[in-house]
Design an enzyme around this catalytic site. Structure first.
Site, PDB file in Angstrom:
ATOM      1  N   THR A 232       0.819  -1.213   0.000  1.00 15.12           N
ATOM      2  CA  THR A 232       0.000   0.000   0.000  1.00 15.12           C
ATOM      3  C   THR A 232       0.853   1.264   0.000  1.00 15.12           C
ATOM      4  O   THR A 232       0.607   2.207  -0.749  1.00 15.12           O
ATOM      5  CB  THR A 232      -0.933   0.011   1.227  1.00 15.12           C
ATOM      6  OG1 THR A 232      -1.671  -1.198   1.217  1.00 15.12           O
ATOM      7  CG2 THR A 232      -1.883   1.179   1.181  1.00 15.12           C
ATOM      8  N   CYS A 233       1.871   1.277   0.847  1.00  9.47           N
ATOM      9  CA  CYS A 233       2.722   2.465   0.962  1.00  9.47           C
ATOM     10  C   CYS A 233       3.420   2.753  -0.354  1.00  9.47           C
ATOM     11  O   CYS A 233       3.618   3.892  -0.753  1.00  9.47           O
ATOM     12  CB  CYS A 233       3.803   2.257   2.010  1.00  9.47           C
ATOM     13  SG  CYS A 233       3.231   1.469   3.501  1.00  9.47           S
TER      14      CYS A 233
END
Lengths: 177, 194
Positions: free
Chosen positions: A59-60
């Protein structure tokens, strides 16, 4: 309970980071970490802080930080003097990740820094850290974003369940400046 | 109790990793993340026990992307995978650290890409299997007194060991006692009697 608007954003322990330089352009080149003096960065300025559970995690890497990188000019136009990306990963990992994400500017407007053992984030409140020890990842920073004006929190909110939503998006911060 | 040559290597050791295929790594995006899975050493031993290359090399480093590990320690191993196989009958090379599996995967892909630039032949699919895996919380290394926490989280010592998958005995063990790479480096392993 945690910190809220008008509280001072914590400045210790000092985050550590490796500034980008052309000499260390290669992803596998390393330099020595230095301390980021948040008190100095905050004085009289507007700073964006955003935290992620882990460098190189899906996600990051795919959503959260690229969203900021796309909006750097807008942050500058709004008078933000610096963007600090925090995570509990060490400074070597953070520096490599910043370069891998494509930020290669000696201005170091956005810095990829270590929140040592997620201690700064835990000062913000229990919901700003995530204990992922059972999954083997140790204590991490939660995903959150903050706007700090002259050292004081003017916006601070964390994501539920570590996801990336409107809350920690670049647009949300830009709209609040 | 440290690891010692002649000792029986323990069963049920597990690391976390995201598999890397050396022959395809050039086409892999470093930022592409997948989901970590368990690397069960017993399975690695089982797979190699009846082959011509039964030795398993484990190399531990204090941190991915740190200067010594990145510049001096791991690249020589990657550039000499075929020698490790031909001369030392090593069928698997496992690089471990206490970094998480995402970080190790990204680091591994980058180091392998760099190694291929220097030695193109390693991408031919006949070398030893290569793993970059997380010794989660340092639990394996700690059990042999090879990990410690100096205030920034638990880190492993810098060491290398070779295990014969046929009888699970330790055939080489070397740990660094000062900065640098001597007992845990490529030359030490290539010079070891295996």
């Amino acid at each position: 309970m945690g910190l809220t608007n008008d509280d001072k954003f914590p400045t210790t322990p000092k985050p550590k980071y490796i500034p980008y330089s052309k000499a260390n352009d290669s992803l596998t080149a390393c330099a020595n970490p230095i301390e980021l003096d948040l008190a100095k960065e905050f004085a009289g300025k507007t700073v964006v802080i955003t935290a992620v559970p882990g460098a190189f995690t899906p996600t990051c890497t795919e959503q959260h930080i690229p969203d900021y990188l796309k909006n750097l000019e807008k942050f500058k136009a709004k008078g933000v003097s610096k963007i600090v990306v925090l995570s509990a990963n060490d400074p070597f990992v953070m520096a490599a990740w910043g370069k891998a994400l494509g930020y290669k500017d000696e201005e170091n407007y956005i810095v990829f820094a270590t929140d040592p053992l997620a201690k700064i984030s835990s000062e913000l409140g229990d919901s700003y850290v995530a204990d992922l020890s059972s999954a083997g990842f140790g204590v991490r920073t939660a995903r959150y974003a903050a706007l700090v004006v002259d050292g004081e929190i003017s916006f601070l909110e964390n994501e539920d369940s570590l996801g990336f939503t409107e809350i920690s998006s670049a647009k949300n911060l830009l709209d609040r400046i | 109790m440290s690891l010692q040559v002649g000792d029986k290597f323990p069963s049920n050791i597990e690391f976390q990793h995201i598999p890397i295929n050396v022959s395809e790594v050039e086409n892999n995006n470093v930022l592409k993340c997948e989901i970590p899975t368990l690397l069960k050493l017993d399975k690695v031993f089982e797979k190699l026990a009846d082959t011509e290359t039964p030795n398993v090399l484990i190399v531990a480093v204090p941190g991915a992307f740190t200067p010594t590990c990145t510049e001096n320690h791991i690249p020589p191993y990657l550039e000499h995978l075929s020698d490790l196989k031909a001369e030392k009958h090593i069928g698997a090379v496992i690089i471990i650290a206490t970094n998480d599996a995402f970080v190790l995967n990204a680091w591994g892909k980058l180091l392998i890409k760099d190694a291929i630039k220097n030695v193109a032949s390693i991408k031919e699919a006949n070398g030893p299997s290569v793993y970059f895996a997380s010794d989660v919380n340092g639990s394996f290394s700690k059990s042999f007194d090879l990990a410690s926490d100096k205030g920034t989280g638990i880190r492993t010592s810098r060491y290398a060991t070779v295990i014969d998958s046929k009888d699970k005995t330790v055939k080489y063990f070397g740990v660094e006692v000062e900065r640098g790479v001597k007992f845990s480096g490529l030359d030490a392993v290539l010079g070891a009697k295996l």
